[in-house]
Write an enzyme that holds these catalytic residues in place. Structure first.
Site: not given
Ligand code: DGL
Length: 270
Positions: A11-12, A74, A152, A186, A188
């Site tokens: 993931d990012s 992600c 984050e 997302c 997150h």
């Molecule tokens: N967790 C990532 C997603 O599912 C993205 C968060 C990001 O890097 O902007 O899109």
């Protein structure tokens, strides 16, 4: 025949740990290598070419660890870079298509919301897949850009005013359009699901991409006879440890991540 190579997940940043958590629940005997590109997060505000390049770096790193399957945990990579990633030498699983199927079967009024990053919303991927399956659906898409840094930064606790105000703003279009099903597009966002539920009400079904993706990982490994019967080790790599990694990783994963089990990678020079 069992395959003892690890599963690679990336993931990012830390959001992909919400997917990892579901994979661990469903496949406790699998070894997992996780990479979070914490030094370059967020991806969701970047353009498609940058996201594709970052995804290619992340996949190259995981392949160097001899993984048997790669999960793009992600939403942003899954919506922007899936075509490139599907050419990898190992099976590739993204997080969007399985969650869209669940949303389409969960909705009662055919009004579905998608809350994701700006890049994911711009790609229109969820909307396209939903309309392919349910042409008369009404899809409301919202870019919840601030929710990624909020997670984050660790601002996801119940009653946090920064989180509650952001959720209020981002969920208004969903309420106005009377959606009954919301895709947390997302990885997150499962961490802020309680705040979203509080705002949207109990009747709205929230779709967690991690649960759907973990099922797809299990099906793929099972059908290819690639399950591991004796593993269960989890190793974490990041491109920047930052200051909140351990705390946030614990909250997202539900298991303690020891300092000596987290390694820093120079991802630009892989
Ligand atoms: N967790 C990532 C997603 O599912 C993205 C968060 C990001 O890097 O902007 O899109």
């Amino acid at each position: 025949m069992a395959d003892s190579r690890p599963i690679g997940v990336f993931d990012s940043g830390l959001g992909g740990l919400t997917v990892t958590k579901e994979i661990i629940k469903l496949l406790p005997n699998e070894d997992i290598i996780y990479f979070g590109d914490t030094g370059r997060v967020p991806y969701g505000t970047k353009g498609p070419e940058t996201i594709k390049k970052y995804a290619a770096d992340d996949e190259k790193f995981l392949l160097s660890k001899n993984v048997k399957l790669i999960v793009a945990a992600c939403g942003t990579v899954s919506s922007v870079a899936s075509e490139v990633s599907s050419k990898l030498p190992v099976p590739f699983i993204e997080v969007i298509s399985h969650s869209v199927k669940s949303a389409v079967s969960a909705t009662r009024n055919k009004k579905i919301g998608v809350l994701a990053t700006a890049a994911t919303i711009k790609s229109g991927k969820h909307k396209k897949l939903i309309l392919d399956m349910m042409p008369d659906a009404l899809v409301t898409e919202v870019a919840g850009t601030l929710l990624v840094p909020i997670v984050e930064e660790g601002f996801y606790g119940s009653g946090n005013p920064v989180l509650e105000n952001a959720v209020k703003i981002y969920t208004k279009p969903f309420k106005d359009n009377n959606i009954d099903t919301l895709i947390l597009g997302c990885t997150h966002f499962p961490l802020v699901a309680d705040a979203i539920k509080k705002e949207m009400g109990e009747d709205v079904v929230l779709i967690n991409m991690g649960i759907e993706t973990a099922k797809a990982v299990k099906d793929t490994l099972k059908s290819s006879d690639m399950l591991n019967l004796n593993g269960g080790n989890h190793k974490f790599f990041v491109s920047d440890k930052g200051t909140t990694f351990e705390k946030t990783a614990f909250a997202l994963l539900g298991e303690k991540v020891n300092e000596n089990n987290i390694e820093t990678v120079d991802i630009k020079n892989i």
